[in-house]
Design an enzyme around this catalytic site. Structure first.
Site, mmCIF file in Angstrom:
data_model
loop_
_atom_site.group_PDB
_atom_site.id
_atom_site.type_symbol
_atom_site.label_atom_id
_atom_site.label_comp_id
_atom_site.label_asym_id
_atom_site.label_seq_id
_atom_site.Cartn_x
_atom_site.Cartn_y
_atom_site.Cartn_z
ATOM 1 N N GLY A 1 0.835 -1.198 0.000
ATOM 2 C CA GLY A 1 0.000 0.000 0.000
ATOM 3 C C GLY A 1 0.867 1.243 0.000
ATOM 4 O O GLY A 1 2.096 1.168 -0.043
ATOM 5 N N SER B 1 8.286 3.181 13.881
ATOM 6 C CA SER B 1 9.251 3.496 12.820
ATOM 7 C C SER B 1 10.148 2.277 12.636
ATOM 8 O O SER B 1 11.039 2.042 13.462
ATOM 9 C CB SER B 1 10.089 4.724 13.189
ATOM 10 N N CYS B 2 9.891 1.493 11.602
ATOM 11 C CA CYS B 2 10.645 0.262 11.380
ATOM 12 C C CYS B 2 11.739 0.500 10.344
ATOM 13 O O CYS B 2 11.484 0.509 9.134
ATOM 14 C CB CYS B 2 9.724 -0.867 10.928
ATOM 15 N N TYR C 1 -2.918 9.634 4.797
ATOM 16 C CA TYR C 1 -2.252 8.354 5.068
ATOM 17 C C TYR C 1 -2.781 7.742 6.364
ATOM 18 O O TYR C 1 -3.112 6.548 6.428
ATOM 19 C CB TYR C 1 -0.742 8.571 5.150
#
Length: 265
Positions: free
Chosen positions: A73, A169-170, A140
């Site tokens: 996405g 936050s990856c 978003y």
């Protein structure tokens, strides 16, 4: 029983790339789907090239699958039309084709931006609860809130096990002060997915996707109930992060980003 064939959508993205080697297990097949060409399949992998917006592609991808990890996405703020097509409508397609194929378990990638206007200072001693009601900061964020709502619907209507992960936050390492509080290491991300795949009772749940950060502001309690025990801490990278004040709102600069304008995560 741990799923033996797992479909990962968005497998060429940042998180998909992190997970590809980390979710590999003897006896498990990873079916990797993306529009972007992937590296050739390793043993225990199947490659599918196509769009999550195409029902025929998704129907074929969901066939004989035990679980879907839906990462594909729009990954940042964008126009309403693109969020609608590639996040909201596409997630509906994924869930509908998973339902039609009899897939019992789906993990949906949500985001902290679904609740980005939440005040960090009011989080409480255990942090902001994972199931806090949506307060999106962008289109978003609205898209991710809709993803969660669709997941709730498909659990309630059809009994699917659905976990929505509000990912912080990856990345390989945190790069700013906000990420010192919200970081999800690649290894912990895999641990979280494994916990989602191993749940025994079908349910609908919303969990934070974060590591065991010293400066954490998000509750670890909900994810702990399914056996997620993160091992990494953003603090190990703190000396490399420029000093700054923690934003007041969870969404940070997203709360000020012009709607519809693409910005980095």
């Amino acid at each position: 029983m741990t799923p033996q064939r797992v479909l990962i959508t968005g497998a060429a993205g940042i998180i998909g790339t992190f997970l590809r080697p980390r979710l590999a297990r003897p006896g498990r097949t990873l079916r990797l789907l993306d529009l972007v060409p992937l590296d050739p399949a390793a043993p225990g992998e199947e490659i599918v090239t196509g769009s999550i917006t195409d029902p025929a592609t998704m129907a074929a991808a969901c066939r004989d699958v035990d679980a879907v990890v839906h990462l594909a996405g729009i990954s940042r703020e964008d126009t309403w039309a693109r969020i609608l097509e590639f996040t909201i409508d596409a997630t509906h397609t994924v869930l509908e084709d998973a339902r039609a194929a009899g897939v019992p378990r789906v993990v949906l990638a949500s985001s902290n931006h679904a609740v980005g206007f939440r005040d960090i200072g009011s989080a409480g001693p255990r942090g902001l609860p994972a199931d806090s009601s949506p307060r999106p900061d962008t289109y978003y964020g609205v898209g991710k809130a809709a993803v969660e709502a669709l997941g709730s619907l498909y659990h309630s209507r059809f009994g699917m096990d659905v976990t929505c992960l509000r990912i912080g936050s990856c990345f390989e390492r945190p790069t700013d002060v906000r990420q010192l509080s919200l970081w999800l290491s690649p290894d912990d991300c895999a641990r979280l997915i494994e916990a989602c795949l191993a749940t025994e009772r079908a349910d609908y749940r919303v969990l934070w996707g974060v590591s065991a950060n010293t400066r954490g502001v998000l509750s670890p309690d909900e994810a702990a109930t399914i056996g997620y025990h993160p091992l990494d801490d953003a603090e190990q990278h703190a000396t490399a992060v420029p000093p700054a004040d923690l934003p007041t709102r969870l969404g940070g600069h997203y709360c000020e980003t012009p709607l519809g304008r693409a910005e980095p995560s």
